[in-house]
Enzyme design. Sequence first.
Site, PDB file in Angstrom:
ATOM      1  N   HIS A  36       0.785  -1.162  -0.138  1.00  0.00           N
ATOM      2  CA  HIS A  36      -0.005  -0.187  -0.055  1.00  0.00           C
ATOM      3  C   HIS A  36       0.931   1.179   0.045  1.00  0.00           C
ATOM      4  CE1 HIS A  36      -3.261  -2.456   2.525  1.00  0.00           C
ATOM      5  NE2 HIS A  36      -3.678  -2.423   1.423  1.00  0.00           N
ATOM      6  N   LYS A  63     -16.071  -7.722   6.205  1.00  0.00           N
ATOM      7  CA  LYS A  63     -15.176  -8.722   7.148  1.00  0.00           C
ATOM      8  C   LYS A  63     -14.815  -7.869   8.556  1.00  0.00           C
ATOM      9  CE  LYS A  63     -11.543  -7.205   4.061  1.00  0.00           C
ATOM     10  NZ  LYS A  63     -11.364  -6.909   2.876  1.00  0.00           N
ATOM     11  N   ARG A  98      -1.493  -5.807  -8.632  1.00  0.00           N
ATOM     12  CA  ARG A  98      -0.716  -6.721  -8.070  1.00  0.00           C
ATOM     13  C   ARG A  98       0.003  -7.692  -9.288  1.00  0.00           C
ATOM     14  NH1 ARG A  98      -3.284  -7.859  -2.455  1.00  0.00           N
ATOM     15  NH2 ARG A  98      -5.054  -7.757  -3.895  1.00  0.00           N
ATOM     16  N   SER A 138      -3.032  -7.447   2.961  1.00  0.00           N
ATOM     17  CA  SER A 138      -3.344  -7.223   4.503  1.00  0.00           C
ATOM     18  C   SER A 138      -3.725  -8.639   5.047  1.00  0.00           C
ATOM     19  CB  SER A 138      -4.334  -6.163   4.607  1.00  0.00           C
ATOM     20  OG  SER A 138      -3.831  -5.044   4.452  1.00  0.00           O
TER      21      SER A 138
HETATM   22  O1  PNS Z   1      -8.566  -2.530   0.452  1.00  0.00           O
HETATM   23  P1  PNS Z   1      -9.740  -2.985  -0.199  1.00  0.00           P
HETATM   24  O2  PNS Z   1     -10.765  -3.867   0.871  1.00  0.00           O
HETATM   25  O3  PNS Z   1      -9.432  -3.784  -1.373  1.00  0.00           O
HETATM   26  O4  PNS Z   1     -10.528  -1.815  -0.631  1.00  0.00           O
HETATM   27  C1  PNS Z   1     -11.831  -1.767  -1.535  1.00  0.00           C
HETATM   28  C2  PNS Z   1     -12.175  -0.544  -1.694  1.00  0.00           C
HETATM   29  C3  PNS Z   1     -12.447   0.153  -0.307  1.00  0.00           C
HETATM   30  C4  PNS Z   1     -11.328   0.385  -2.690  1.00  0.00           C
HETATM   31  C5  PNS Z   1     -13.658  -0.927  -2.319  1.00  0.00           C
HETATM   32  O5  PNS Z   1     -14.339  -1.957  -1.707  1.00  0.00           O
HETATM   33  C6  PNS Z   1     -14.523   0.361  -2.514  1.00  0.00           C
HETATM   34  O6  PNS Z   1     -14.502   1.405  -3.111  1.00  0.00           O
HETATM   35  N1  PNS Z   1     -15.607   0.486  -1.391  1.00  0.00           N
HETATM   36  C7  PNS Z   1     -16.568   1.663  -1.314  1.00  0.00           C
HETATM   37  C8  PNS Z   1     -17.938   1.075  -1.649  1.00  0.00           C
HETATM   38  C9  PNS Z   1     -18.283   1.277  -3.402  1.00  0.00           C
HETATM   39  O7  PNS Z   1     -17.924   2.158  -3.663  1.00  0.00           O
HETATM   40  N2  PNS Z   1     -18.569   0.242  -3.916  1.00  0.00           N
HETATM   41  C10 PNS Z   1     -18.555  -0.001  -5.378  1.00  0.00           C
HETATM   42  C11 PNS Z   1     -17.400  -0.021  -6.159  1.00  0.00           C
HETATM   43  S1  PNS Z   1     -17.678  -0.053  -7.823  1.00  0.00           S
END
Ligand code: PNS
Length: 159
Positions: free
Chosen positions: A17, A41, A90, A127
């Site tokens: 990150h 989660k 990644r 993570s």
């Molecule tokens: O670290 P992560 O859990 O992979 O991050 C995922 C994240 C937070 C970037 C993604 O889940 C997100 O943008 N969530 C906010 C809700 C949202 O906008 N959902 C629609 C995505 S198209």
Amino acid sequence: MRRCICPGSFDPVTNGHLDVIERASSLFDEVVVAVLTNVSKRSLFDIDERMDMLRIVSAHLGNVRIESFAGLLVDFASRHGITAVVKGLRAVTDFDYELQMAQMNHRLSGLETLFVATNPDYSFLSSSLVKEVASYGGDVTGLVPDPVLHRLHQRLEQR
Ligand code: PNS
């Protein structure tokens, strides 16, 4: 001013990150790291702890701000007047879901997503894996910043 968002759960922030945040910081005038509050989660660290660790490990970057958000990323972006997201890719396994999210976000509000190719040193890193390995006593030194390593050990000892 060119600004971007680096969004994620950051439970906890890893060196992968941090690499993406550092690279975004060199490409944009300001980077807003947006930490998702409502992770589905169960998180190991609460939102304040996750933000605190991010603040500590990005303190050397003068143009990075840490914020939290709930709900849709596009709504957070429009509240802050930001039109670009920077994310790390990644491996090809990330690609399908990241592409879906990028296309959905673009469809919802025109929000653009820029991908940086993850440093190969961290391409296996997440993570979740860090938490799993550390919880069984494995050594995750070098995979998370030292202040995070310290808190990770503390938290796992408390359990
Ligand atoms: O670290 P992560 O859990 O992979 O991050 C995922 C994240 C937070 C970037 C993604 O889940 C997100 O943008 N969530 C906010 C809700 C949202 O906008 N959902 C629609 C995505 S198209």
